[in-house]
Motif scaffolding. Structure first.
Motif: not given
Length: 402
Positions: A382-383, A385-387, A389-391, A393
């Motif tokens: 699940r980590d 997903e944030g990785f 999304k940040l890339n 942006l």
């Protein structure tokens, strides 16, 4: 240059350098010291000593030095730590020998009190640059004599006539036009010119002297394991070997299996293109094995940085800047990267191919528990997903403009 008193000549004993020896005596009236380097070219070098004596050189002024271990240990291995390849293909076999020859020439000049050095490289090639950049870097005030840029002996016929006039022995196969020019050392052998000058024409099989034709290589593969310590190979199949002996063993294994042939058109430093047919059997194995060793021991960004810097490093060696401060700076970075490049690589050699079959290291960064397709407890998917999304942006913001 008329005040030259003593010159150290890089001397092979062949037609060109024998003519140069006599020409130096006639033109400059100076004392000549000959230096013949054994870099593993596979030739008997004592005839060069005898020929120099016959041409009037004092025994104490004749140097025939075995530099094979120094060549591999201090020049070939440091270069291979960088995985250096020029223009995507060339393993720099001739290029890497020149700084060592230049170094030893300067050392002999100091030992004998010589005020000049001389080489037999022509005015068209790279070697004149490599030799002379080395001379000037190591002894800034040295005088350099380059006969091919000075004399009028600009054809083989004139060289042969000069040799006959001065009773310089000529090998029988030198009577006619040589089919091509050859340079050899323990890392490689190169052939250029004559029958190879047309880049469309297939190189004759007789050009290749260190490798079996791949189609004639054994039908059964050869398997070999290479041990590395801090980026350098130290053993083959568990047997510890000196640097020169190790490279010689790899040459034999590769040559028997048709490995290490290269036919390229390269860009010389002086500006022209040149077609060369090279054989670097052991080096071809070593490059594949070293990259495999790095694949599990080097951090991703360290490995990528090395790959970005490698073309610059290779170009420096090709162009003759081994002794330049920027090459030494890059070498320090490369050597730092090799601190954990230790372990074993297992390879299959088969009909011109080097195939990596396994690699292991006590310093390995490869984590099977992280990459397994089975259930694990060390990685939370699940980590990601944030990785992501940040890339994404900046891409999403950019996308709005469109």
């Amino acid at each position: 240059m008329s005040d030259v008193k003593k010159v150290v000549l890089a001397y092979s004993g062949g037609l060109d350098t024998s003519v140069i020896l006599k020409w130096l005596q006639e033109t400059y009236g100076c004392e000549v010291v000959t230096f013949t380097a054994d870099l593993g070219q596979g030739e008997e070098l004592e005839p060069a000593r005898r020929k120099a004596e016959m041409l009037g050189i004092k025994p104490e002024n004749i140097y025939v030095d075995d530099l094979r271990e120094e060549f591999v240990r201090d020049f070939v291995f440091p270069m291979f730590r960088a995985n250096a390849v020029y223009e995507g293909e060339y393993l720099l076999g001739t290029s890497i020998a020149r700084p060592l020859i230049a170094k030893r020439q300067i050392e002999i000049a100091r030992e004998t009190g010589a005020d000049a050095v001389c080489h037999g490289a022509t005015g068209k090639g790279n070697d004149q640059v490599r030799f002379e950049l080395g001379y000037y870097a190591l002894e800034p005030g040295i005088k350099v004599i380059a006969p091919w840029r000075e004399w009028d002996l600009n054809s083989r016929t004139k060289l042969l006539d000069f040799a006959e006039k001065h009773q310089i022995p000529i090998a029988k196969d030198n009577r006619g036009e040589a089919p091509f020019s050859v340079d050899a050392n323990l890392l490689h052998i190169s052939a250029e010119g004559k029958v190879l000058e047309d880049p469309w024409e297939t190189a004759p099989e007789y050009v290749h002297t260190r490798t079996t034709a791949p189609e004639d290589a054994p039908d059964q593969p050869t398997r070999v394991t290479i041990d590395f310590e801090r980026g350098d190979p130290v053993a083959i199949d568990g047997q510890k070997l000196s640097p020169a002996d190790l490279l010689a063993k790899l040459n034999q294994l590769a040559g028997d299996n048709g490995i290490g042939r290269l036919d390229i058109v390269e860009n010389r430093f002086v500006g022209m293109k040149s077609r060369g047919v090279y054989e670097t059997p052991g080096g071809t194995i070593l490059l594949a094995a070293h990259r495999a060793m790095e694949s599990i021991t080097l951090d991703r960004e360290a490995a990528h940085l090395k790959d970005e810097l490698m073309p610059r490093y290779a170009k420096l060696i090709y162009n003759g800047f081994w002794w330049a401060p920027e090459r030494e700076m890059l070498q320090a970075l490369i050597d730092k990267s090799q601190e954990h490049v230790t372990g074993q690589v297992r390879l299959k050699l088969y009909k011109g191919n080097v195939i990596v079959e396994g690699r292991r290291s006590p310093e390995s960064l490869y984590s099977q528990e992280h990459v397994t397709f089975e259930e694990d407890t060390v990685y939370d998917q699940r980590d990601a997903e944030g990785f992501i999304k940040l890339n994404a942006l900046r891409l999403r913001l950019s996308g709005r403009q469109k």
